[in-house]
Motif scaffolding. Structure first.
Motif, PDB file in Angstrom:
ATOM      1  N   GLY A 121       0.817  -1.212   0.000  1.00  0.00           N
ATOM      2  CA  GLY A 121       0.000   0.000   0.000  1.00  0.00           C
ATOM      3  C   GLY A 121       0.849   1.259   0.000  1.00  0.00           C
ATOM      4  O   GLY A 121       0.551   2.233  -0.710  1.00  0.00           O
ATOM      5  N   LEU A 122       1.929   1.260   0.770  1.00  0.00           N
ATOM      6  CA  LEU A 122       2.818   2.432   0.824  1.00  0.00           C
ATOM      7  C   LEU A 122       3.522   2.646  -0.511  1.00  0.00           C
ATOM      8  O   LEU A 122       3.629   3.781  -0.997  1.00  0.00           O
ATOM      9  N   TYR A 123       4.012   1.558  -1.114  1.00  0.00           N
ATOM     10  CA  TYR A 123       4.663   1.679  -2.431  1.00  0.00           C
ATOM     11  C   TYR A 123       3.686   2.243  -3.468  1.00  0.00           C
ATOM     12  O   TYR A 123       4.025   3.137  -4.242  1.00  0.00           O
ATOM     13  N   GLN A 124       2.467   1.708  -3.487  1.00  0.00           N
ATOM     14  CA  GLN A 124       1.482   2.128  -4.485  1.00  0.00           C
ATOM     15  C   GLN A 124       1.092   3.591  -4.321  1.00  0.00           C
ATOM     16  O   GLN A 124       0.886   4.310  -5.298  1.00  0.00           O
ATOM     17  N   ASN A 125       0.986   4.031  -3.074  1.00  0.00           N
ATOM     18  CA  ASN A 125       0.505   5.391  -2.814  1.00  0.00           C
ATOM     19  C   ASN A 125       1.586   6.456  -2.891  1.00  0.00           C
ATOM     20  O   ASN A 125       1.278   7.647  -2.857  1.00  0.00           O
ATOM     21  N   HIS A 126       2.844   6.031  -2.999  1.00  0.00           N
ATOM     22  CA  HIS A 126       3.924   7.028  -2.937  1.00  0.00           C
ATOM     23  C   HIS A 126       4.947   6.854  -4.050  1.00  0.00           C
ATOM     24  O   HIS A 126       6.142   7.111  -3.875  1.00  0.00           O
ATOM     25  N   GLY A 127       4.453   6.401  -5.216  1.00  0.00           N
ATOM     26  CA  GLY A 127       5.250   6.472  -6.431  1.00  0.00           C
ATOM     27  C   GLY A 127       6.283   5.401  -6.631  1.00  0.00           C
ATOM     28  O   GLY A 127       7.235   5.606  -7.403  1.00  0.00           O
ATOM     29  N   ALA A 128       6.135   4.245  -5.976  1.00  0.00           N
ATOM     30  CA  ALA A 128       7.107   3.160  -6.163  1.00  0.00           C
ATOM     31  C   ALA A 128       6.383   1.936  -6.709  1.00  0.00           C
ATOM     32  O   ALA A 128       6.330   0.881  -6.063  1.00  0.00           O
ATOM     33  N   SER A 129       5.837   2.057  -7.911  1.00  0.00           N
ATOM     34  CA  SER A 129       4.998   0.999  -8.476  1.00  0.00           C
ATOM     35  C   SER A 129       5.771  -0.287  -8.731  1.00  0.00           C
ATOM     36  O   SER A 129       5.242  -1.384  -8.556  1.00  0.00           O
ATOM     37  N   GLU A 130       7.040  -0.175  -9.156  1.00  0.00           N
ATOM     38  CA  GLU A 130       7.837  -1.384  -9.414  1.00  0.00           C
ATOM     39  C   GLU A 130       8.074  -2.166  -8.121  1.00  0.00           C
ATOM     40  O   GLU A 130       7.988  -3.399  -8.090  1.00  0.00           O
ATOM     41  N   LYS A 131       8.351  -1.442  -7.064  1.00  0.00           N
ATOM     42  CA  LYS A 131       8.538  -2.104  -5.772  1.00  0.00           C
ATOM     43  C   LYS A 131       7.232  -2.738  -5.299  1.00  0.00           C
ATOM     44  O   LYS A 131       7.243  -3.792  -4.648  1.00  0.00           O
ATOM     45  N   ALA A 132       6.105  -2.099  -5.618  1.00  0.00           N
ATOM     46  CA  ALA A 132       4.797  -2.652  -5.235  1.00  0.00           C
ATOM     47  C   ALA A 132       4.569  -4.000  -5.922  1.00  0.00           C
ATOM     48  O   ALA A 132       4.085  -4.952  -5.297  1.00  0.00           O
ATOM     49  N   ILE A 133       4.927  -4.099  -7.205  1.00  0.00           N
ATOM     50  CA  ILE A 133       4.754  -5.352  -7.953  1.00  0.00           C
ATOM     51  C   ILE A 133       5.643  -6.441  -7.369  1.00  0.00           C
ATOM     52  O   ILE A 133       5.217  -7.586  -7.173  1.00  0.00           O
ATOM     53  N   THR A 134       6.900  -6.088  -7.068  1.00  0.00           N
ATOM     54  CA  THR A 134       7.826  -7.065  -6.475  1.00  0.00           C
ATOM     55  C   THR A 134       7.300  -7.552  -5.129  1.00  0.00           C
ATOM     56  O   THR A 134       7.367  -8.750  -4.813  1.00  0.00           O
ATOM     57  N   ALA A 135       6.765  -6.623  -4.343  1.00  0.00           N
ATOM     58  CA  ALA A 135       6.228  -6.989  -3.019  1.00  0.00           C
ATOM     59  C   ALA A 135       5.003  -7.882  -3.156  1.00  0.00           C
ATOM     60  O   ALA A 135       4.803  -8.807  -2.354  1.00  0.00           O
ATOM     61  N   GLN A 136       4.168  -7.633  -4.169  1.00  0.00           N
ATOM     62  CA  GLN A 136       2.993  -8.478  -4.394  1.00  0.00           C
ATOM     63  C   GLN A 136       3.417  -9.912  -4.743  1.00  0.00           C
ATOM     64  O   GLN A 136       2.815 -10.879  -4.285  1.00  0.00           O
ATOM     65  N   LYS A 137       4.448 -10.038  -5.548  1.00  0.00           N
ATOM     66  CA  LYS A 137       4.952 -11.369  -5.902  1.00  0.00           C
ATOM     67  C   LYS A 137       5.476 -12.080  -4.658  1.00  0.00           C
ATOM     68  O   LYS A 137       5.249 -13.277  -4.457  1.00  0.00           O
ATOM     69  N   ARG A 138       6.165 -11.324  -3.818  1.00  0.00           N
ATOM     70  CA  ARG A 138       6.705 -11.918  -2.596  1.00  0.00           C
ATOM     71  C   ARG A 138       5.578 -12.313  -1.640  1.00  0.00           C
ATOM     72  O   ARG A 138       5.678 -13.345  -0.951  1.00  0.00           O
ATOM     73  N   LEU A 139       4.512 -11.529  -1.607  1.00  0.00           N
ATOM     74  CA  LEU A 139       3.365 -11.844  -0.752  1.00  0.00           C
ATOM     75  C   LEU A 139       2.784 -13.203  -1.123  1.00  0.00           C
ATOM     76  O   LEU A 139       2.493 -14.027  -0.243  1.00  0.00           O
TER      77      LEU A 139
END
Length: 591
Positions: free
Chosen positions: A289-307
């Motif tokens: 949620g923090l990555y998505q809301n604060h401009g780090a979309s690539e990190k958000a995708i990586t975190a989703q895969k890890r989840l």
């Protein structure tokens, strides 16, 4: 004992030096210690004041931001009489604690709107802030200074308010980020909330010290999180959006790193505790949620895969709590009752053995017998690969919609037990007797509630279920039982479509609208509607229709107790409308 001595005794009995016990001490046992009429009169007036609870800002919900008090009993505030005010003003306040005086005059302000009372309360709360200032037990002093500032603002005493905020700023600087808990963080939050004009850049090193001090400890993770949020809010106050976003992203990175530590077995240990898996999953979700809301979309995708990876591993690795039921006597009774029956009789045995969930009894069970812990913690309902499919909030007895969600979940628990015990026993016996699909003809041929042309599909789905082919059974039955409900609702008089003005077309009603149909609920027993609603489409229940429709079911999921129950109760439901149902009731009555 006089009133002053009583107050001294109450304060002396305070078990924790930073907890105000006065609000809970004006009771009959305390009153019985007083004899003199004046003391009793004072006690009653003070007791009246303490029926009104001051709600400090830290305790207010967003929807009640302006609500300053909570009154027990009567909903309206009743002003103090002139006699009561005179008695209170004539007390020797030098002999009484500041927290008593602050509360009394705050309540007089609320009830009588007396400017001078608010002024006195403001000064007393300010004194209490310094008296109760503590780096560990910080909550009470924050509440007191917050109320002092709020009252000063209401009185238009901006000079007083600014003076209070200046003192707070100096205390923050003096603490230098060395306090062990939330005191510095709460004070910084307060001056931000009050729009105090100061050098916020000077506060960042203090917050950095709090972050560094709490970064590697699970026990202080809540302090670390709040420190990051305070730092981000400081940059927001400074209108530095880039730095604000970077703080949130850094916090998300910290959460991911912490999650990785949680799911890594410690030296000498072969397993990872359930608590670690849940904490890791929550931290990764928060980071996404923090990555998505604060401009780090690539990190958000990586975190989703890890989840997803963590969830799949957790399901395989988590030591599960095992619940066992001793059904020896139950099976013995069933064998004696049914084991010698032929297939035809055994089909009727299923019809009469399974019942619909009793909505009223489950409501009573949820509201009267629920564990106290159910109201404190929400529940994550997981899918087969560990993904959170539904979030069941904690039980709230003042919210019927919330209670209904817990009722669907409770019904599912009952259905699982019935399916895993009674249902499995019947399946084993049907397979032993080599049941044929045609053995079910007497239930499904010309059944009035099944849409024309679908009788054989429903029959085949039940047959698959009775022989243990659960995946095939649900593929057939989930959509067909939905059609039965729709057909029945239409027969009762409900419309199955509505006109979509925006699109200009007739739309079919979704299943939730069908279950809510007025005519259906007038004609069909509420237990039947409640049972199928939970089984088919409630996420707090079994949600079978949606799980099957989205292809989320594997063989193991299809063989759970609630799915077996679904097959059996679908058979019962159709049998209720078969031509031979009443004849069977009569036959069993005389055998």
């Amino acid at each position: 004992m006089n009133f002053y001595e009583l107050i001294d005794e109450i304060v002396a009995l305070r078990q924790e030096c930073h907890w105000d016990n006065l609000p809970h001490s004006f009771n009959l046992s305390s009153r019985a210690k007083l004899k003199e009429p004046f003391d009793l009169e004072v006690f009653d007036i003070v007791e009246k004041a303490y029926r009104i609870e001051i709600i400090y800002r830290s305790d207010r919900r967003d929807v009640d931001e302006k609500k300053e008090y909570r009154k027990y009993g009567d909903s309206e505030l009743i002003p103090f009489t002139e006699t009561e005010l005179k008695i209170l003003n004539n007390l020797d306040w030098m002999r009484l604690p500041h927290n008593l005086k602050a509360h009394i005059y705050d309540v007089i302000w609320l009830c009588n709107h007396m400017y001078e009372a608010a002024n006195i309360a403001t000064e007393e709360y300010y004194e209490l802030y310094h008296e109760w200032f503590d780096e560990v037990n910080w909550v009470q002093c924050i509440d007191y200074i917050s109320r002092a500032i709020e009252l000063a603002a209401k009185l238009g005493r901006n000079d007083k308010k600014e003076g209070f905020l200046a003192d707070i700023y100096n205390d923050i600087v003096r603490l230098n980020g060395n306090d062990p808990s939330f005191l510095s963080i709460s004070l910084i939050e307060l001056i931000i909330y009050q729009n105090y004009i100061c050098d916020f850049n000077a506060l960042i090193p203090f917050v950095d010290k709090l972050i560094e001090k709490n970064e590697d400890s699970i026990n202080t993770a809540h302090i670390l999180e709040q420190a990051y949020y305070v730092k981000a809010n400081i940059y927001k106050k400074l209108k530095d959006t880039e730095s604000e976003n970077n703080v949130y992203i850094r916090f998300a990175d910290t959460l991911i790193q912490g999650a990785e530590k949680l799911v890594r077995a410690s030296d000498g240990e072969n397993t990872i505790g359930n608590r670690n898996w849940f904490m890791a999953e929550n931290d990764i979700k928060k980071a996404i949620g923090l990555y998505q809301n604060h401009g780090a979309s690539e990190k958000a995708i990586t975190a989703q895969k890890r989840l997803i990876e963590v969830q799949k591993t957790a399901v395989k690795s988590m030591p599960m709590h095992e619940f066992k039921y001793d059904v020896t006597d139950f099976y013995k009774k069933f064998r004696e009752e049914y084991e010698n029956h032929d297939v035809h009789d055994l089909i009727w045995d299923v019809v009469f053995s399974f019942g619909f969930q009793n909505k009223q009894k489950i409501h009573e069970d949820v509201t009267n017998n629920a564990s106290p812990i159910s109201s404190l913690f929400p529940m994550h309902i997981l899918g087969s690969e560990g993904q959170t499919e539904f979030f069941l909030p904690g039980l709230q007895l003042n919210d019927e919609n919330n209670i209904l969600l817990h009722m669907y979940h409770k019904a599912k628990e009952y259905e699982i037990i019935q399916g895993q015990t009674v249902g499995v026993w019947f399946i084993q016996l049907f397979r032993k007797l080599n049941i044929q699909e045609s053995d079910l003809d007497f239930v499904f041929d010309n059944n009035p509630i099944i849409p024309k042309g679908q009788e054989k599909d429903v029959q085949r789905g039940v047959y698959y279920g009775l022989t243990g082919r659960m995946s095939d059974a649900l593929d057939k039955l989930a959509p067909k039982v939905e059609n039965i409900i729709r057909n029945l609702a239409e027969m009762c008089g409900d419309l199955m479509t509505y006109y979509d003005v925006k699109e200009g077309i007739q739309q079919k009603k979704v299943l939730s609208q069908i279950f809510a149909g007025v005519k259906l609920n007038e004609c069909i027993d509420e237990n039947i509607i409640f049972t199928f609603d939970g089984l088919l489409q409630q996420k707090a229940g079994s949600n079978i229709r949606n799980r099957v429709g989205h292809g989320l079911n594997n063989e193991a999921e299809c063989s759970t107790g609630d799915c077996i129950y679904f097959v059996m109760i679908a058979l019962k439901f159709c049998a209720l409308y078969s031509s031979s149902f009443m004849d069977e009731i009569e036959r069993r009555r005389y055998t």
